[in-house]
Design an enzyme around this catalytic site. Structure first.
Site, PDB file in Angstrom:
ATOM      1  N   TYR A 176      -3.010   8.002  -9.109  1.00  0.00           N
ATOM      2  CA  TYR A 176      -3.892   8.358 -10.222  1.00  0.00           C
ATOM      3  C   TYR A 176      -4.196   9.853 -10.268  1.00  0.00           C
ATOM      4  O   TYR A 176      -4.883  10.326 -11.169  1.00  0.00           O
ATOM      5  CB  TYR A 176      -5.214   7.586 -10.132  1.00  0.00           C
ATOM      6  CG  TYR A 176      -5.081   6.140 -10.525  1.00  0.00           C
ATOM      7  CD1 TYR A 176      -4.131   5.336  -9.909  1.00  0.00           C
ATOM      8  CD2 TYR A 176      -5.898   5.569 -11.489  1.00  0.00           C
ATOM      9  CE1 TYR A 176      -3.990   4.003 -10.238  1.00  0.00           C
ATOM     10  CE2 TYR A 176      -5.765   4.234 -11.832  1.00  0.00           C
ATOM     11  CZ  TYR A 176      -4.810   3.458 -11.203  1.00  0.00           C
ATOM     12  OH  TYR A 176      -4.666   2.144 -11.533  1.00  0.00           O
ATOM     13  N   LYS A 246      -0.824  -1.427   1.490  1.00  0.00           N
ATOM     14  CA  LYS A 246       0.593  -1.812   1.513  1.00  0.00           C
ATOM     15  C   LYS A 246       1.303  -0.903   2.518  1.00  0.00           C
ATOM     16  O   LYS A 246       2.353  -0.305   2.241  1.00  0.00           O
ATOM     17  CB  LYS A 246       1.139  -1.655   0.082  1.00  0.00           C
ATOM     18  CG  LYS A 246       2.460  -2.289  -0.190  1.00  0.00           C
ATOM     19  CD  LYS A 246       2.428  -3.798  -0.255  1.00  0.00           C
ATOM     20  CE  LYS A 246       3.848  -4.327  -0.338  1.00  0.00           C
ATOM     21  NZ  LYS A 246       3.999  -5.694   0.153  1.00  0.00           N
ATOM     22  N   ASP A 298      -0.378  -7.778  -0.852  1.00  0.00           N
ATOM     23  CA  ASP A 298       0.064  -9.031  -1.488  1.00  0.00           C
ATOM     24  C   ASP A 298      -0.570 -10.252  -0.813  1.00  0.00           C
ATOM     25  O   ASP A 298      -0.963 -11.211  -1.472  1.00  0.00           O
ATOM     26  CB  ASP A 298       1.599  -9.151  -1.500  1.00  0.00           C
ATOM     27  CG  ASP A 298       2.235  -8.596  -0.247  1.00  0.00           C
ATOM     28  OD1 ASP A 298       2.756  -7.473  -0.294  1.00  0.00           O
ATOM     29  OD2 ASP A 298       2.172  -9.280   0.784  1.00  0.00           O
ATOM     30  N   ASP A 322      -7.870  -0.941  -8.437  1.00  0.00           N
ATOM     31  CA  ASP A 322      -7.878  -1.200  -9.871  1.00  0.00           C
ATOM     32  C   ASP A 322      -7.467  -2.649 -10.129  1.00  0.00           C
ATOM     33  O   ASP A 322      -8.185  -3.427 -10.774  1.00  0.00           O
ATOM     34  CB  ASP A 322      -6.893  -0.221 -10.540  1.00  0.00           C
ATOM     35  CG  ASP A 322      -7.078  -0.134 -12.036  1.00  0.00           C
ATOM     36  OD1 ASP A 322      -7.872  -0.919 -12.578  1.00  0.00           O
ATOM     37  OD2 ASP A 322      -6.422   0.716 -12.664  1.00  0.00           O
TER      38      ASP A 322
END
Ligand code: NAD
Length: 433
Positions: A176, A246, A298, A322
């Site tokens: 971002y 991740k 995940d 987000d």
């Protein structure tokens, strides 16, 4: 001066911050931005509900002195109403940005520390950044805090009440940061060329017409966010903080975030890791401890659905945060009414906001749900330590929903519900305080 005259503020004083934390007077001055589009509907309702709850909770001893400050379309109408749309568009972007987000508004929020806002339109016409993003950036509001729990709204899962998570989303870094180059531009080609020629990168699959973005994750940015999450967990007697990342794939960004998180954990005597929990405490969390754990993104998404009770406070980076906070809000049926806050815990500056947009097609119709900005005000009151008023409002909203007297968005999902306007829903909440 772009805020209301100091005459109307004669009884109020600013919230301040010291080493010990926020200092909130009985009559704090709190700036508010009405917001564009449906801001005209929801913000006045929020002000009324908050005033009623504060009055009820503290029997007149405490009162918020609201300070109207200007931003977005309202700022243009107020200070540049004499200019045509074309004249405004002709102003260079940097200058035009200041018309939509006047310096006085930023200064007022900086001075009074705690503020609340309705949604703001990102002005069309090129070159202007989102006003929301600009506010977060100039005030360095690095923690986006989104509490998600079930308040009685119709939900797609069997036990929405099992999810009660507060997300701490890093607000200033990650993909971002806006460091990216469009495919086919000389800049993108130059970056790719540099990566291949000088940095030894051999893993580009296609180098022609390839966009490139940069994902900065810093130690300082990560640690201050994770510290805020742990402090919150301690202050609010939460049981765990989960680092969602991740890092198995993005080792030096998301993996580093996880590692820095465990380093921060070591600063706190109350914090134990899952390993320590199993070894020293036979998996039973002692009442004075908080478990710091991490989950791959995940897996976290699955577990949020399958075992939501195992998660409490979650600290994560910008993009994960987000998606995850929106998915969690949808899971409890609260996406449209989810509250949000952007906070810098060091300066104390905090802007609470409705998380939806300006919904222009509904603007001015006294129709939409004011829940998101009202629940954001609940979080604001908690941040100020005015928990009694916050709890009153939360209970009022829950009772209003329970009695099925709600705005159109909820009414159409509930059998036998009564349709209320935006302001009538506010009155329903007030009547249920
Ligand atoms: P939006 O949230 O404004 O609207 C999408 C739809 O959601 C609406 O048409 C409406 O059906 C529903 N909705 C939104 N708020 C509701 C409420 N309070 N009650 C009932 N229903 C509601 O999203 P969008 O259309 O993508 O964005 C419109 C504008 O808002 C854009 O200019 C965007 O930049 C801006 N925006 C601002 C913020 C912010 O200020 N934080 C956030 C998102 C979008």
């Amino acid at each position: 001066m772009n805020s209301e005259s100091s005459e109307s503020l004669r009884d109020g004083s600013p919230i301040t911050i010291t080493e010990e934390g926020l200092n909130v007077p009985d009559r704090p001055i709190i700036p508010f931005i009405r917001g564009d589009g449906i801001g005209v509907d929801i913000t006045p309702v929020m002000l009324k509900v908050v005033d009623a709850a504060v009055d009820r909770a503290y029997a007149g001893k405490r009162k918020i002195e609201w300070l109207k400050v200007w931003a977005g379309d309202e700022a243009i109408a107020k200070f540049h109403g004499d200019k045509t749309k074309d004249e405004i568009k002709a102003i260079p972007p940097g200058e035009r940005q200041k018309l939509y987000l006047p310096e006085e508004t930023i200064q007022a929020i900086r001075k009074y520390l705690v503020a609340i806002k309705g949604p703001l339109t990102t002005p069309v016409g090129g070159g202007i950044r989102s006003l929301n993003v600009t506010l977060r950036k100039v005030l360095d509001l690095y923690a986006c805090v989104r509490p998600v729990h079930h308040i009685g709204t119709p939900a797609p899962v069997k036990r929405p009440q099992d999810l009660n998570i507060v997300f701490f989303r890093e607000n200033t870094e990650d993909v971002y940061a806006g460091i990216e180059w469009r495919a086919g531009t000389p800049e993108a080609d130059k970056v790719i060329n540099w990566l291949e020629q000088e940095m030894g990168v051999t893993t580009f699959r296609f180098t022609k017409m390839c966009g490139v973005g940069v994902k900065p994750i810093s130690e300082e940015g990560s640690k201050r966010l994770i510290r805020a999450a742990i402090d919150y967990a301690i202050k609010n007697s939460r049981k765990s903080v989960t680092l969602a990342h991740k890092g198995n794939i993005m080792k030096f960004t998301e993996g580093a975030f996880r590692d820095w998180g465990y380093e921060v954990g070591k600063e706190y005597p109350q914090v134990i890791t899952e390993e320590e929990l199993n070894e020293a405490y036979s998996s039973n969390v002692p009442t004075d401890k908080i478990v710091l754990k991490d989950r791959i993104a995940d897996q976290f998404f699955q577990q949020m659905l399958l075992r939501p009770r195992e998660y409490d406070v979650v600290a994560t980076m910008n993009l994960n945060g987000d998606y995850m906070s929106d998915a969690a809000a949808a899971q409890v049926g609260g996406l449209g009414v989810a509250p949000g806050a952007n906070i810098n815990y060091k300066t104390g500056c905090a802007v609470f906001e409705a998380t939806h947009g300006t919904a222009p097609k509904h603007a001015g119709k006294n129709k939409v749900n004011p829940g998101s900005i009202i629940l954001s005000a609940v979080e604001m009151l908690k941040y100020m330590g005015w928990n009694e008023a916050a709890e009153l409002i939360l209970a009022g909203i829950k009772r209003a929903i329970e009695s099925k007297r709600v705005t159109y968005d909820l009414e159409r999902q509930m059998d036998g519900a009564t349709l209320l306007s935006c302001s009538a829903f506010g009155e329903e909440i007030t009547n249920n305080l």
